[in-house]
Design an enzyme around this catalytic site. Structure first.
Site, PDB file in Angstrom:
ATOM      1  N   ARG A  97       0.675  -1.245   0.052  1.00  0.00           N
ATOM      2  CA  ARG A  97       0.276  -0.065  -0.077  1.00  0.00           C
ATOM      3  C   ARG A  97       1.096   1.212   0.102  1.00  0.00           C
ATOM      4  NH1 ARG A  97      -5.004  -1.827   4.167  1.00  0.00           N
ATOM      5  NH2 ARG A  97      -5.352  -3.919   3.338  1.00  0.00           N
ATOM      6  N   ARG A 154       1.578   1.478  10.366  1.00  0.00           N
ATOM      7  CA  ARG A 154       1.122   1.998   8.947  1.00  0.00           C
ATOM      8  C   ARG A 154       2.472   1.926   8.217  1.00  0.00           C
ATOM      9  NH1 ARG A 154      -3.186   4.914   7.631  1.00  0.00           N
ATOM     10  NH2 ARG A 154      -3.629   5.448   9.488  1.00  0.00           N
ATOM     11  N   GLU A 207      -8.030   0.385  14.112  1.00  0.00           N
ATOM     12  CA  GLU A 207      -8.321  -0.666  13.564  1.00  0.00           C
ATOM     13  C   GLU A 207      -7.503  -1.623  13.271  1.00  0.00           C
ATOM     14  OE1 GLU A 207      -8.961  -1.377   8.631  1.00  0.00           O
ATOM     15  OE2 GLU A 207      -9.321   0.644   9.275  1.00  0.00           O
ATOM     16  N   SER A 244     -11.115  -5.696   9.324  1.00  0.00           N
ATOM     17  CA  SER A 244     -12.206  -5.314   8.929  1.00  0.00           C
ATOM     18  C   SER A 244     -13.072  -6.472   8.111  1.00  0.00           C
ATOM     19  CB  SER A 244     -12.062  -4.353   7.587  1.00  0.00           C
ATOM     20  OG  SER A 244     -11.673  -3.218   8.192  1.00  0.00           O
ATOM     21  N   ARG A 303       0.158  -4.958  12.526  1.00  0.00           N
ATOM     22  CA  ARG A 303      -0.781  -4.618  13.533  1.00  0.00           C
ATOM     23  C   ARG A 303      -1.048  -5.540  14.746  1.00  0.00           C
ATOM     24  NH1 ARG A 303      -4.784   0.047  10.800  1.00  0.00           N
ATOM     25  NH2 ARG A 303      -3.163   1.149   9.561  1.00  0.00           N
TER      26      ARG A 303
END
Length: 426
Positions: free
Chosen positions: A261, A276, A348, A351, A388
């Site tokens: 990403r 991140r 987060e 998801s 994470r």
């Protein structure tokens, strides 16, 4: 993409969905007009083609002036058919371009608003009171350095900002997480898959990642391929252009792959450590099922995520994501947010999205039952995003001496070790 029939039977439903997403409502009117134009042109082309065919069948039996008139008329019709077909094709292209700009129809009950307008559904587990325990928690990067588990400096030297090395106990911790995630997925009935991390444009576009999310996608221009940001992409395209027998559904896959990403727009956010980053590994759940079973399957995927976080003994909460914060493909999304002690807030960590028929229509994946063929539904859910999860494990299970307690569920995959221990500086 959405079902074009909905535009004709209930355009207000599309307008409502666009409005609560914060997207253009005028686009719906443009789309309706484009649909009417393409259908009108297609009808004109078919009418001219039918007349041409009818007249052509009479020519062999005609003679003299009648034959000459028929030949002249069929020539005119041939030109009309050619022109109408070209205009219809152009109108189809316009329609397809517009309909791909419309997000999936938001399921009734999804909260309205943007990123901060989610609804908290439940909180599971209690964050530790470090003050009561007599010490201040260290953040995951400091712990990672103490444990010889994370090397950001060399990651930046070799690859740039937001890259890292997992070393020693850090590497072993990720491998243990992968094994635990796959073991749980097998227990729940998933088929494990190691998919390609490079895909053709159709796979990326078909899953909705070349629209609003395009800026975060890495492209290999020389080969016209894309690096996936999640195994959802190759898993969604796995059955593209296929018809699946209804009695073989649901099909449940657990894909392990690297995820890439660009993190465009995140300048200055989470610059410390591995929360991140530009690359991380992930185990993703993906399901193909009948549309009428999608909402129940969505609840089931959320249940799997909750179970996985619970056995890792991480405090977390579940949120119902607001419509304005949904990706284009998602009709509803639930996030699990894990507690980060040094930030004093939930972040987060997983998801799960119900994409209804949206991706299946784009990728032409259908089911066949006693009533014929029709699009099926697709759903996805994070089981374990490694970096994470490592952040949460280190921070939530740290001890005063810099060691980190290993949850019981992970110990079998770490040779029975009960903790990660500090090492001599490198």
């Amino acid at each position: 993409m959405i079902d074009p029939k909905i535009l004709r039977t209930d355009p207000d439903a599309v307008r409502r969905s666009q409005a609560i997403r914060g997207e253009s409502v005028d686009l719906v009117d443009d789309l309706i007009a484009a649909d009417e134009r393409r259908r009108s042109l297609m009808s004109s082309a078919e009418t001219a083609r039918a007349e041409q065919k009818s007249l052509s069948s009479r020519i062999p039996k005609a003679s003299g002036e009648e034959k000459a008139a028929l030949l002249a008329r069929t020539k005119e019709l041939s030109a009309q058919v050619k022109q109408a077909a070209a205009e219809a094709e152009a109108a189809n292209v316009t329609f397809d371009d517009l309909i791909r700009q419309v997000g999936n129809l938001v399921i009734p009950g999804v909260p309205e608003g943007g990123e901060d307008d989610f609804v908290v559904l439940e909180e599971i587990g209690t964050p530790r009171d470090f003050a009561a325990e007599g010490f201040a928690p260290k953040d995951h990067l400091e712990l990672g350095e103490i444990l010889g588990a994370i090397d950001m400096e060399r990651g930046a030297k070799v690859s740039g900002a937001r890259f890292y090395y997992l070393t020693g106990q850090g590497a072993l911790l990720e491998l243990a997480l992968i094994q635990l995630a796959m073991a749980k997925a097998l227990e729940w009935g998933f088929t494990p898959i190691l998919p390609p991390a490079l895909v053709k444009p159709r796979a990326m576009e078909g899953t909705g990642f070349l629209g609003q999310a395009a800026e975060n996608v890495y492209r290999v221009e020389a080969d016209d391929l894309y690096l996936v940001g999640t195994a959802e992409v190759p898993l969604a395209a796995y059955h593209s252009d296929e018809i699946l027998p209804a009695d073989t559904l649901p099909r449940m896959y657990a894909g392990y792959s690297p995820s890439y990403r660009r993190e465009a727009g995140s300048y200055g956010k989470d610059t410390r450590g591995i929360f991140r980053v530009h690359w991380f590994d992930k185990v993703e759940m993906f399901v193909y099922c009948a549309p009428e079973e999608a909402e129940a399957m969505h609840a089931k995927l959320l249940g799997f995520e909750k179970e996985f976080l619970s056995i890792l003994e991480i405090p977390f909460r579940v949120i119902d994501v607001a419509a304005g914060d949904l990706g284009a493909s998602a009709a509803r999304k639930f996030d699990c947010e894990g507690w980060v002690p040094t930030q004093g807030k939930y972040r987060e960590i997983t998801s799960t999205s119900n994409c209804t028929e949206f991706q299946a229509r784009r990728l032409d994946v259908r089911l066949r039952d006693e009533n014929g063929t029709r699009p099926l539904a697709t759903l996805n859910g994070t089981l374990c995003a490694m970096t994470r999860m490592i952040v949460l494990l280190l921070e939530n299970h740290q001890q005063p001496d810099g060691s980190v307690r290993i949850p019981a569920a992970l110990r079998p995959y770490l040779a029975g070790k009960e903790s990660l221990t500090p090492v001599v500086a490198r």
